[in-house]
Design a protein around this motif. Structure first.
Motif, PDB file in Angstrom:
ATOM      1  N   GLY A 271     -15.484 -23.833 -22.263  1.00 30.32           N
ATOM      2  CA  GLY A 271     -15.775 -25.015 -23.077  1.00 30.32           C
ATOM      3  C   GLY A 271     -14.695 -26.087 -22.956  1.00 30.32           C
ATOM      4  N   GLU A 272     -13.639 -25.811 -22.139  1.00 27.54           N
ATOM      5  CA  GLU A 272     -12.537 -26.780 -22.010  1.00 27.54           C
ATOM      6  C   GLU A 272     -12.994 -28.021 -21.234  1.00 27.54           C
ATOM      7  N   THR A 273     -12.602 -29.203 -21.748  1.00 30.88           N
ATOM      8  CA  THR A 273     -12.913 -30.438 -21.005  1.00 30.88           C
ATOM      9  C   THR A 273     -11.608 -31.155 -20.668  1.00 30.88           C
ATOM     10  N   LYS A 274     -11.596 -31.838 -19.518  1.00 32.46           N
ATOM     11  CA  LYS A 274     -10.389 -32.573 -19.086  1.00 32.46           C
ATOM     12  C   LYS A 274     -10.799 -33.950 -18.583  1.00 32.46           C
ATOM     13  N   PHE A 275     -10.030 -34.954 -18.994  1.00 31.71           N
ATOM     14  CA  PHE A 275     -10.270 -36.308 -18.489  1.00 31.71           C
ATOM     15  C   PHE A 275      -9.824 -36.364 -17.030  1.00 31.71           C
ATOM     16  N   THR A 276     -10.685 -36.858 -16.158  1.00 27.44           N
ATOM     17  CA  THR A 276     -10.363 -36.867 -14.723  1.00 27.44           C
ATOM     18  C   THR A 276     -10.027 -38.270 -14.225  1.00 27.44           C
ATOM     19  N   ASN A 277     -10.926 -39.191 -14.408  1.00 32.91           N
ATOM     20  CA  ASN A 277     -10.581 -40.572 -14.039  1.00 32.91           C
ATOM     21  C   ASN A 277     -11.605 -41.576 -14.562  1.00 32.91           C
ATOM     22  N   ARG A 278     -11.260 -42.846 -14.410  1.00 31.18           N
ATOM     23  CA  ARG A 278     -12.142 -43.940 -14.820  1.00 31.18           C
ATOM     24  C   ARG A 278     -11.945 -45.082 -13.841  1.00 31.18           C
ATOM     25  N   ALA A 279     -12.992 -45.834 -13.620  1.00 28.60           N
ATOM     26  CA  ALA A 279     -12.878 -46.988 -12.727  1.00 28.60           C
ATOM     27  C   ALA A 279     -13.942 -48.015 -13.105  1.00 28.60           C
ATOM     28  N   TYR A 280     -13.635 -49.269 -12.812  1.00 32.18           N
ATOM     29  CA  TYR A 280     -14.604 -50.346 -13.029  1.00 32.18           C
ATOM     30  C   TYR A 280     -15.248 -50.688 -11.693  1.00 32.18           C
ATOM     31  N   PHE A 281     -16.566 -50.776 -11.706  1.00 33.45           N
ATOM     32  CA  PHE A 281     -17.349 -51.121 -10.522  1.00 33.45           C
ATOM     33  C   PHE A 281     -18.026 -52.470 -10.754  1.00 33.45           C
TER      34      PHE A 281
ATOM     35  N   LYS B 126     -19.960 -40.760 -17.183  1.00 34.44           N
ATOM     36  CA  LYS B 126     -20.612 -41.668 -18.130  1.00 34.44           C
ATOM     37  C   LYS B 126     -20.402 -43.097 -17.663  1.00 34.44           C
ATOM     38  N   ALA B 127     -21.490 -43.847 -17.586  1.00 31.96           N
ATOM     39  CA  ALA B 127     -21.410 -45.227 -17.085  1.00 31.96           C
ATOM     40  C   ALA B 127     -22.009 -46.186 -18.114  1.00 31.96           C
ATOM     41  N   LYS B 128     -21.297 -47.312 -18.335  1.00 36.57           N
ATOM     42  CA  LYS B 128     -21.841 -48.328 -19.261  1.00 36.57           C
ATOM     43  C   LYS B 128     -21.411 -49.718 -18.826  1.00 36.57           C
ATOM     44  N   LEU B 129     -22.264 -50.690 -19.079  1.00 33.44           N
ATOM     45  CA  LEU B 129     -21.934 -52.072 -18.735  1.00 33.44           C
ATOM     46  C   LEU B 129     -20.851 -52.603 -19.671  1.00 33.44           C
ATOM     47  N   THR B 130     -19.909 -53.371 -19.082  1.00 33.85           N
ATOM     48  CA  THR B 130     -18.858 -53.975 -19.902  1.00 33.85           C
ATOM     49  C   THR B 130     -18.910 -55.498 -19.856  1.00 33.85           C
ATOM     50  N   TRP B 131     -19.579 -56.045 -18.822  1.00 35.41           N
ATOM     51  CA  TRP B 131     -19.614 -57.500 -18.649  1.00 35.41           C
ATOM     52  C   TRP B 131     -20.755 -57.855 -17.710  1.00 35.41           C
ATOM     53  N   VAL B 132     -21.381 -58.998 -17.912  1.00 35.04           N
ATOM     54  CA  VAL B 132     -22.324 -59.506 -16.905  1.00 35.04           C
ATOM     55  C   VAL B 132     -22.004 -60.959 -16.594  1.00 35.04           C
ATOM     56  N   GLY B 133     -22.200 -61.337 -15.333  1.00 37.25           N
ATOM     57  CA  GLY B 133     -22.057 -62.738 -14.921  1.00 37.25           C
ATOM     58  C   GLY B 133     -23.447 -63.308 -14.692  1.00 37.25           C
ATOM     59  N   ARG B 134     -23.587 -64.141 -13.643  1.00 38.25           N
ATOM     60  CA  ARG B 134     -24.921 -64.689 -13.351  1.00 38.25           C
ATOM     61  C   ARG B 134     -25.768 -63.649 -12.604  1.00 38.25           C
ATOM     62  N   THR B 135     -25.165 -63.083 -11.524  1.00 41.26           N
ATOM     63  CA  THR B 135     -25.905 -62.068 -10.750  1.00 41.26           C
ATOM     64  C   THR B 135     -25.154 -60.740 -10.664  1.00 41.26           C
ATOM     65  N   SER B 136     -23.905 -60.721 -11.153  1.00 41.64           N
ATOM     66  CA  SER B 136     -23.095 -59.502 -11.035  1.00 41.64           C
ATOM     67  C   SER B 136     -22.865 -58.857 -12.394  1.00 41.64           C
ATOM     68  N   MET B 137     -22.518 -57.565 -12.345  1.00 42.09           N
ATOM     69  CA  MET B 137     -22.296 -56.788 -13.567  1.00 42.09           C
ATOM     70  C   MET B 137     -21.072 -55.913 -13.373  1.00 42.09           C
ATOM     71  N   GLU B 138     -20.235 -55.793 -14.419  1.00 40.66           N
ATOM     72  CA  GLU B 138     -19.130 -54.839 -14.363  1.00 40.66           C
ATOM     73  C   GLU B 138     -19.553 -53.587 -15.130  1.00 40.66           C
ATOM     74  N   VAL B 139     -19.316 -52.421 -14.515  1.00 38.76           N
ATOM     75  CA  VAL B 139     -19.691 -51.145 -15.136  1.00 38.76           C
ATOM     76  C   VAL B 139     -18.458 -50.246 -15.194  1.00 38.76           C
ATOM     77  N   LEU B 140     -18.176 -49.701 -16.370  1.00 31.17           N
ATOM     78  CA  LEU B 140     -17.095 -48.717 -16.510  1.00 31.17           C
ATOM     79  C   LEU B 140     -17.694 -47.324 -16.293  1.00 31.17           C
ATOM     80  N   VAL B 141     -17.086 -46.579 -15.362  1.00 30.18           N
ATOM     81  CA  VAL B 141     -17.528 -45.198 -15.146  1.00 30.18           C
ATOM     82  C   VAL B 141     -16.353 -44.273 -15.461  1.00 30.18           C
ATOM     83  N   GLU B 142     -16.590 -43.324 -16.355  1.00 29.81           N
ATOM     84  CA  GLU B 142     -15.548 -42.357 -16.732  1.00 29.81           C
ATOM     85  C   GLU B 142     -16.004 -40.961 -16.324  1.00 29.81           C
ATOM     86  N   ALA B 143     -15.051 -40.167 -15.848  1.00 31.82           N
ATOM     87  CA  ALA B 143     -15.379 -38.809 -15.387  1.00 31.82           C
ATOM     88  C   ALA B 143     -14.520 -37.789 -16.114  1.00 31.82           C
ATOM     89  N   CYS B 144     -15.157 -36.750 -16.622  1.00 28.84           N
ATOM     90  CA  CYS B 144     -14.446 -35.622 -17.236  1.00 28.84           C
ATOM     91  C   CYS B 144     -14.955 -34.350 -16.583  1.00 28.84           C
TER      92      CYS B 144
END
Ligand SMILES: CC(C)(COP(=O)(O)OP(=O)(O)OC[C@H]1O[C@@H](n2cnc3c(N)ncnc32)[C@H](O)[C@@H]1OP(=O)(O)O)[C@@H](O)C(=O)NCCC(=O)NCCS
Length: 165
Positions: free
Chosen positions: A101-111, A76-94
């Motif tokens: 039906g079991e789900t597990k949190f795997t990782n998250r990173a900001y791009f 799942k990816a969503k914007l968290t911040w924008v500058g003039r030409t750049s954008m920060e996106v949080l990506v989370e993986a499960c």
């Protein structure tokens, strides 16, 4: 350019883990996961900016749980911040085992993605409309992360091997 909501550009992406995506233990390769995270993040940034984007930076990534062959990975990816030409996106993986039906949190990173024009030069992006307390908190925290990245960018702007900037 019209400002956009965080929800306007959110992306959810799924992949089935096949043998070619795994190491000899049958666990998902870290590089493959990063590749999919990069794609999910880029799609969110492209939807917000309505442009081609380049990955400028990825914050540190911890791989918390192995993901096994035959499981699904949900990104799942969503914007968290924008500058003039750049954008920060949080990506989370499960990971999801569709048999149990079991789900597990795997990782998250900001791009950080930069919006590019037809000549490959940075171009301005629309402002971000913050609607929830969580979006406002993420935005404030993103300002601190940006400061750190810009410091890091200055420190790592030359290479000792090729001696070029
Ligand atoms: C990303 C890239 C387009 C930036 O171009 P540039 O000429 O350095 O442009 P600028 O210095 O004006 O930076 C543009 C924006 O990106 C941000 N930025 C660039 N590098 C960054 C970094 N390492 N961390 C955080 N932000 C960064 C700048 O702060 C600026 O943001 P703002 O306009 O919102 O204030 C360029 O460095 C590039 O093409 N890099 C290679 C991208 C690539 O190939 N990615 C795939 C992985 S190898």
């Amino acid at each position: 350019m019209e400002a956009k909501k965080v929800s306007d550009s959110m992306v959810e992406m799924r992949e089935l883990i096949l043998p070619n995506d795994t190491n000899l233990l049958g666990n998902l390769l870290g590089g493959r996961l990063l590749h999919w995270m990069d794609i999910a993040g880029a799609m969110a940034a492209s939807r917000h900016s309505q442009s081609i984007v380049a990955t400028a930076a990825i914050d540190s990534v911890d791989f918390k749980q192995p993901v096994h062959v035959g499981e699904m990975i949900v990104l799942k990816a969503k914007l968290t911040w924008v500058g003039r030409t750049s954008m920060e996106v949080l990506v989370e993986a499960c990971s999801e085992n569709y048999l149990t039906g079991e789900t597990k949190f795997t990782n998250r990173a900001y791009f950080i993605f930069v919006s590019l024009d037809e000549n490959g030069k940075p171009r301005p992006v629309p402002k971000l409309i913050l609607e929830t307390d969580e979006e406002r908190r993420e935005y404030q925290e993103a300002l601190k992360r940006r400061e750190e990245r810009l410091k890091r960018r200055q420190i790592t702007s030359s290479c000792s091997q090729c001696e070029k900037k």
